[in-house]
Enzyme design. Structure first.
Site, mmCIF file in Angstrom:
data_model
loop_
_atom_site.group_PDB
_atom_site.id
_atom_site.type_symbol
_atom_site.label_atom_id
_atom_site.label_comp_id
_atom_site.label_asym_id
_atom_site.label_seq_id
_atom_site.Cartn_x
_atom_site.Cartn_y
_atom_site.Cartn_z
ATOM 1 N N SER A 21 36.962 8.747 1.890
ATOM 2 C CA SER A 21 37.465 10.074 1.529
ATOM 3 C C SER A 21 38.452 10.543 2.576
ATOM 4 C CB SER A 21 36.304 11.069 1.439
ATOM 5 O OG SER A 21 36.777 12.397 1.278
ATOM 6 N N TYR A 69 28.471 15.462 5.091
ATOM 7 C CA TYR A 69 29.215 14.537 4.227
ATOM 8 C C TYR A 69 30.315 13.805 4.982
ATOM 9 C CZ TYR A 69 32.450 13.240 0.397
ATOM 10 O OH TYR A 69 33.296 12.571 -0.464
ATOM 11 N N LYS A 71 31.464 9.590 5.316
ATOM 12 C CA LYS A 71 32.708 8.998 4.822
ATOM 13 C C LYS A 71 33.504 8.362 5.959
ATOM 14 C CE LYS A 71 32.251 9.531 0.466
ATOM 15 N NZ LYS A 71 32.136 8.333 -0.400
#
Length: 253
Positions: free
Chosen positions: A143, A156, A160
């Site tokens: 990401s 998160y 990533k």
């Protein structure tokens, strides 16, 4: 037909980027095995769309946070198709939450799905490719969040960044086996993962306004880059990260 008669595995492929990637690979001649967690209807639809293209497909249910899911997915795929040529690690979650009161269970679940799940899935696929002895390609969906922060994504973004780093390290570890490992870094792509967040009209318009190409991304925007990295067009590309964000990352000012 960049992937003619290749066998491609995709995790988290009942919807969103994973589903688009699975169908995109089939459009280029691949047979596809998809992993999914709970969306039976989405998985069945993905299989139907792939078969409608004249390619073979199977759907294998499993939670990537469980270690045993990786070996089960790989084995089911080999049983069905006899080999693995390409592995796409896509499965991921992002339950938006503030940092200071982040529940431990949310943090741990995100880590287990996004990072631990990626590790064990990639490891299982790589072992199968090594046993086969003819190389392969591994693509991980990281990401833009691997490169920038997010106040509601403190659980998160590290996962990533970890997935991106995993591809760099496995590129080194697996290069001698002819296995290429790369990542794609999507920007803001409209999927179920951010549907609630983008329901805020003002935020949606702000996000779109930050993107030089003038729109939010769609799952299909990732299919082409993934097919490219899976194909022989990228035969000398490994350890790389490809931004697929409409120019959002470079738009500082």
């Amino acid at each position: 037909m960049l992937l003619k008669d290749k066998v491609v595995l995709v995790t988290g492929a009942s919807q969103g980027i994973g589903k688009a990637a699975a169908i995109g690979c089939a459009q280029h001649g691949a047979d596809v095995a998809i992993n999914y967690h709970a969306d039976e209807a989405g998985a069945a639809d993905a299989v139907a769309q792939i078969e409608a293209l004249g390619r073979r497909a199977i759907a294998v249910k499993g939670d990537v946070a469980q270690v045993e899911t990786a070996s089960a997915f790989v084995q089911a795929s080999v049983d069905a198709f006899g080999k693995i040529d390409v592995f796409v690690n896509n499965a991921g979650i992002c339950p938006f939450h503030a940092f200071l009161d982040m529940p431990p269970e949310v943090m741990e679940r995100t880590m287990k799905v996004n990072l631990f799940g990626a590790y064990y899935m990639v490891q299982a696929a790589a072992n199968q490719m090594v046993r086969q002895g003819h190389g392969g390609a591994i693509i991980a969906v990281s990401s833009i969040s691997a490169l920038v922060g997010g106040g509601m994504q403190t659980h998160y973004t590290p996962t990533k960044a970890g997935v991106h780093s995993l591809m760099q390290s496995t590129a080194i570890a697996l290069g001698k086996y002819g296995i290429r490992c790369n990542s794609v870094l999507p920007g803001t792509i409209e999927t179920a993962i951010n549907k609630e967040d983008l329901a805020d009209v003002a935020k949606r318009e702000y996000m779109a306004g930050r993107i030089p190409l003038g729109r939010l991304g769609e799952p299909d925007d990732l299919a082409g880059p993934i097919v490219f990295l899976a194909s022989d067009l990228a035969k000398y590309v490994t350890g790389a990260a490809l931004l697929v964000d409409g120019g959002a990352f470079v738009n500082l000012q």
